[in-house]
Scaffold this active site. Structure first.
Site, short mmCIF file in Angstrom:
data_model
loop_
_atom_site.label_atom_id
_atom_site.label_comp_id
_atom_site.label_asym_id
_atom_site.label_seq_id
_atom_site.Cartn_x
_atom_site.Cartn_y
_atom_site.Cartn_z
N HIS A 101 -41.97 -23.79 42.94
CA HIS A 101 -42.28 -23.25 44.25
C HIS A 101 -43.64 -23.76 44.71
O HIS A 101 -44.46 -24.22 43.90
CB HIS A 101 -42.30 -21.72 44.20
CG HIS A 101 -40.94 -21.10 44.09
ND1 HIS A 101 -40.71 -19.77 44.34
CD2 HIS A 101 -39.74 -21.64 43.74
CE1 HIS A 101 -39.43 -19.51 44.17
NE2 HIS A 101 -38.82 -20.63 43.80
N GLU A 103 -46.39 -22.35 45.69
CA GLU A 103 -47.58 -21.72 45.12
C GLU A 103 -47.84 -22.22 43.70
O GLU A 103 -48.99 -22.49 43.33
CB GLU A 103 -47.43 -20.19 45.09
CG GLU A 103 -47.24 -19.58 46.46
CD GLU A 103 -45.77 -19.38 46.82
OE1 GLU A 103 -45.44 -18.34 47.41
OE2 GLU A 103 -44.95 -20.29 46.52
N CYS A 131 -43.02 -14.77 46.22
CA CYS A 131 -41.99 -14.04 45.50
C CYS A 131 -42.59 -13.45 44.23
O CYS A 131 -43.78 -13.60 43.94
CB CYS A 131 -40.83 -14.97 45.15
SG CYS A 131 -41.26 -16.24 43.93
N CYS A 134 -44.09 -16.17 41.85
CA CYS A 134 -45.33 -16.76 42.36
C CYS A 134 -46.47 -15.75 42.40
O CYS A 134 -47.62 -16.10 42.14
CB CYS A 134 -45.09 -17.35 43.74
SG CYS A 134 -43.96 -18.77 43.70
#
Length: 214
Positions: A101, A103, A131, A134
């Site tokens: 992801h 991040e 999320c 993350c």
């Protein structure tokens, strides 16, 4: 509960706030109200609100790069001492990695740049509310602030599905500001999923026609 892929999903662009206190502190760089754990020597604490938009625009550039690669358009930059020390966007499809992801990519790059996994004094700008995975990574990385654009009502864990920043059982408390360029971040996602739905519709029609011919 609506999500990014829902038709007509409306992203909430709420007034920026700190989920660490819920008492009106307006985030890094906004003068007038203090925060008991804020480091006054952190450069980001002196920035006007336009600086947050500047860095969020850099995160949006990353999100647009993700869209161009066929990835869900989420982008992230890590800022410390007035410069970007890490950047990233979703790469789950290209790397075939569910953890890739924006991040995670960005804070990994920042840690490499600093030669230190602790991101103390840094502010993380991400286009969409992080999320669970993350947010956990952000707690472990220990930046001072997380600033995000649009909420993720389906997976967000900084105020939507859950609020990890408000949970005092962790050894690091994230300070959170939301709503920076939320409209732009949300619209980028809506366009992406609208286009993907349209492609799927065309592909399904083509498949149905092929079956009729056979």
């Amino acid at each position: 509960m609506p999500d990014y892929e829902s038709v007509g999903c409306a992203f909430k662009s709420r007034r920026a706030r700190s989920s660490a206190t819920r008492k009106g502190f307006k985030g890094p760089g906004v003068q007038g109200v203090g925060f008991e754990h804020q480091n006054p020597e952190t450069p980001e604490s002196q920035n006007p609100s336009c600086e947050h938009e500047r860095w969020m625009k850099a995160a949006l550039v990353e999100a647009e790069a993700a869209a161009a690669e066929g990835e869900v358009p989420v982008g992230c930059v890590v800022v410390r001492d007035g410069r970007i020390i890490g950047r990233g966007h979703n790469r789950t499809e290209s790397l075939k990695d569910p953890t890739a992801h924006a991040e995670v990519v960005a804070i990994g790059a920042a840690a490499t740049a600093l030669a230190n996994w602790r991101l103390s004094g840094a502010t993380v700008y991400v286009t969409i509310e992080p999320c669970l995975m993350c947010t956990g990574a952000l707690v472990l990385a220990r930046p001072d602030w997380v600033v995000f654009g649009a909420r993720d009502e389906k997976f967000g864990c900084l105020g939507s599905r859950y609020d990890i920043a408000a949970d005092n059982r962790f050894n690091h408390r994230l300070k959170v500001m939301e709503g920076v360029l939320a409209t732009q971040a949300g619209e980028l996602l809506r366009r992406f999923f609208r286009a993907r739905r349209a492609r799927l519709t065309v592909d399904n029609r083509r498949l149905a026609n092929d079956r009729k011919r056979t």
